[in-house]
Design an enzyme around this catalytic site. Structure first.
Site, PDB file in Angstrom:
ATOM      1  N   GLY A  17       0.789  -1.224   0.000  1.00  0.00           N
ATOM      2  CA  GLY A  17       0.000   0.000   0.000  1.00  0.00           C
ATOM      3  C   GLY A  17       0.822   1.276   0.000  1.00  0.00           C
ATOM      4  O   GLY A  17       1.878   1.362  -0.639  1.00  0.00           O
ATOM      5  N   ILE A  18       0.340   2.263   0.730  1.00  0.00           N
ATOM      6  CA  ILE A  18       0.998   3.566   0.775  1.00  0.00           C
ATOM      7  C   ILE A  18       2.395   3.447   1.361  1.00  0.00           C
ATOM      8  O   ILE A  18       3.340   4.085   0.891  1.00  0.00           O
ATOM      9  CB  ILE A  18       0.137   4.567   1.570  1.00  0.00           C
ATOM     10  CG1 ILE A  18      -1.170   4.852   0.826  1.00  0.00           C
ATOM     11  CG2 ILE A  18       0.896   5.880   1.785  1.00  0.00           C
ATOM     12  CD1 ILE A  18      -2.150   5.705   1.598  1.00  0.00           C
ATOM     13  N   ASP A  37       7.804  -3.935   8.834  1.00  0.00           N
ATOM     14  CA  ASP A  37       6.396  -4.334   8.881  1.00  0.00           C
ATOM     15  C   ASP A  37       6.292  -5.644   9.647  1.00  0.00           C
ATOM     16  O   ASP A  37       7.247  -6.426   9.685  1.00  0.00           O
ATOM     17  CB  ASP A  37       5.825  -4.524   7.470  1.00  0.00           C
ATOM     18  CG  ASP A  37       4.318  -4.321   7.407  1.00  0.00           C
ATOM     19  OD1 ASP A  37       3.602  -4.979   8.184  1.00  0.00           O
ATOM     20  OD2 ASP A  37       3.855  -3.510   6.577  1.00  0.00           O
ATOM     21  N   ASP A  61       7.267  -5.293  15.124  1.00  0.00           N
ATOM     22  CA  ASP A  61       6.019  -4.955  15.812  1.00  0.00           C
ATOM     23  C   ASP A  61       6.237  -3.587  16.447  1.00  0.00           C
ATOM     24  O   ASP A  61       7.054  -3.448  17.365  1.00  0.00           O
ATOM     25  CB  ASP A  61       5.704  -6.009  16.870  1.00  0.00           C
ATOM     26  CG  ASP A  61       4.448  -5.701  17.682  1.00  0.00           C
ATOM     27  OD1 ASP A  61       3.884  -4.592  17.543  1.00  0.00           O
ATOM     28  OD2 ASP A  61       4.045  -6.563  18.480  1.00  0.00           O
ATOM     29  N   VAL A  62       5.525  -2.581  15.968  1.00  0.00           N
ATOM     30  CA  VAL A  62       5.766  -1.209  16.428  1.00  0.00           C
ATOM     31  C   VAL A  62       5.329  -0.985  17.871  1.00  0.00           C
ATOM     32  O   VAL A  62       5.599   0.077  18.439  1.00  0.00           O
ATOM     33  CB  VAL A  62       5.094  -0.167  15.514  1.00  0.00           C
ATOM     34  CG1 VAL A  62       5.696  -0.221  14.115  1.00  0.00           C
ATOM     35  CG2 VAL A  62       3.580  -0.355  15.468  1.00  0.00           C
ATOM     36  N   ASN A  88       4.239   5.211   9.558  1.00  0.00           N
ATOM     37  CA  ASN A  88       3.100   4.920   8.687  1.00  0.00           C
ATOM     38  C   ASN A  88       2.229   3.770   9.185  1.00  0.00           C
ATOM     39  O   ASN A  88       1.037   3.721   8.870  1.00  0.00           O
ATOM     40  CB  ASN A  88       3.625   4.601   7.272  1.00  0.00           C
ATOM     41  CG  ASN A  88       2.537   4.112   6.352  1.00  0.00           C
ATOM     42  OD1 ASN A  88       1.672   4.874   5.935  1.00  0.00           O
ATOM     43  ND2 ASN A  88       2.561   2.817   6.038  1.00  0.00           N
ATOM     44  N   SER A 143      -4.585  11.654   9.026  1.00  0.00           N
ATOM     45  CA  SER A 143      -5.641  11.453   8.040  1.00  0.00           C
ATOM     46  C   SER A 143      -6.572  12.650   7.973  1.00  0.00           C
ATOM     47  O   SER A 143      -6.851  13.292   8.995  1.00  0.00           O
ATOM     48  CB  SER A 143      -6.450  10.206   8.424  1.00  0.00           C
ATOM     49  OG  SER A 143      -7.646  10.117   7.695  1.00  0.00           O
ATOM     50  N   TYR A 156     -10.705   5.245  14.763  1.00  0.00           N
ATOM     51  CA  TYR A 156      -9.665   5.607  13.810  1.00  0.00           C
ATOM     52  C   TYR A 156      -9.459   7.117  13.754  1.00  0.00           C
ATOM     53  O   TYR A 156      -8.320   7.610  13.805  1.00  0.00           O
ATOM     54  CB  TYR A 156     -10.011   5.072  12.418  1.00  0.00           C
ATOM     55  CG  TYR A 156      -8.992   5.434  11.371  1.00  0.00           C
ATOM     56  CD1 TYR A 156      -7.793   4.746  11.289  1.00  0.00           C
ATOM     57  CD2 TYR A 156      -9.212   6.483  10.473  1.00  0.00           C
ATOM     58  CE1 TYR A 156      -6.829   5.085  10.344  1.00  0.00           C
ATOM     59  CE2 TYR A 156      -8.278   6.828   9.528  1.00  0.00           C
ATOM     60  CZ  TYR A 156      -7.081   6.129   9.462  1.00  0.00           C
ATOM     61  OH  TYR A 156      -6.133   6.474   8.530  1.00  0.00           O
ATOM     62  N   LEU A 188      -8.401  10.321   1.158  1.00  0.00           N
ATOM     63  CA  LEU A 188      -8.792   8.972   0.755  1.00  0.00           C
ATOM     64  C   LEU A 188      -7.997   8.569  -0.490  1.00  0.00           C
ATOM     65  O   LEU A 188      -8.099   9.197  -1.543  1.00  0.00           O
ATOM     66  CB  LEU A 188     -10.293   8.918   0.462  1.00  0.00           C
ATOM     67  CG  LEU A 188     -10.856   7.532   0.139  1.00  0.00           C
ATOM     68  CD1 LEU A 188     -10.726   6.597   1.333  1.00  0.00           C
ATOM     69  CD2 LEU A 188     -12.322   7.642  -0.280  1.00  0.00           C
TER      70      LEU A 188
END
Length: 251
Positions: A17-18, A37, A61-62, A88, A143, A156, A188
């Site tokens: 993804g992003i 990740d 694992d953040v 991210n 976001s 979220y 989005l």
């Protein structure tokens, strides 16, 4: 010379993804990239290598300090001290839209643990490495849902509002260390997760209608802002949020 030649960058949530677009883009600008990740990062690392870039993959694992500290040690051993952190990693595409009264406390806590505590722990783990450099750039990812108070997504939206607050607080603490902390507010975007999220389809038409730039947003639309905040071009900017959404919301 590329804008980020010689810089060492960590991108969390970069397996797809992003986040993957961020990692590939930073490598294309000359950075040595850590693709971090909890999921498999091999595909993104291979794409970077195929384009002549340098990258390593780390299973991270953040929300686990041991995992984060191991990543920092591995990165410093291979690439040297870290200068850029892209926070991210977040829970988003797996969340169902629902009234706030139907969000359980356990789901709320999970979103806050990953989306808010995760960037906090990443910064704690990586700032000592940045201090070895005498400089650093932390770029948090929030976001546009925070700006408009998007309904049916209370946990979220709240988590991304907290990231704005965290950005400002860390900027105030770290300015004296020449570590600059800024935030991108993401509109989005047609990432894999959004494309696969059945409920988000209904949000696309009104979002496009609100945009001044009348097209769908793709991950690559974020890269120019990312490069700016990661490079020397933004060396006198900290504690700020940049809204990238095609002009849907004025901020």
């Amino acid at each position: 010379m590329k804008r980020l030649d010689g810089k060492v960058a960590v991108v969390t949530g970069a397996a797809q993804g992003i986040g993957a677009a961020y990692a590939i883009g930073l490598a294309a600008q000359g950075a040595k990239v850590v693709v971090a990740d909890i999921a498999d990062t091999a595909s993104v690392v291979a794409q970077i290598a195929a384009q002549g870039g340098r990258a390593i993959g780390c299973k991270v694992d953040v929300t686990n300090n041991e995992s984060l500290n191991a990543m920092v040690s591995q990165t410093e051993a291979l690439f040297g001290p870290i200068e850029i952190l892209i926070n991210n990693a977040a829970i988003f595409a797996t969340l169902a839209l629902k009234p706030f009264t139907q969000i359980t406390e356990d789901e709320w806590d999970l979103v806050m643990r990953v989306n808010v505590r995760g960037p906090f722990q990443c910064a704690k783990a990586i700032v000592p490495s940045m201090r070895k450099n005498g400089r650093g750039k932390i770029i948090n990812i929030a976001s546009g849902t925070f700006l408009r108070g998007a309904p049916m997504f209370c946990h979220y939206v709240s988590s991304k509002g907290a990231i704005v607050g965290q950005t400002r607080a860390l900027a105030a603490e770290l300015g004296a260390d020449n570590i600059l902390v800024n935030c991108i507010l993401v509109g989005l975007t047609e990432s894999e997760g959004v494309k696969e999220h059945k409920q988000l389809g209904a949000a696309k038409a009104p979002t496009l209608a609100a945009r001044l730039i009348k097209r769908e947003m793709v991950p690559e639309d974020l890269l120019g802002t990312l490069y700016y905040l990661a490079s020397a071009d933004s060396d006198f900017i900290t504690g700020q949020c940049v809204n990238v959404d095609g002009g849907a919301i004025n901020y």
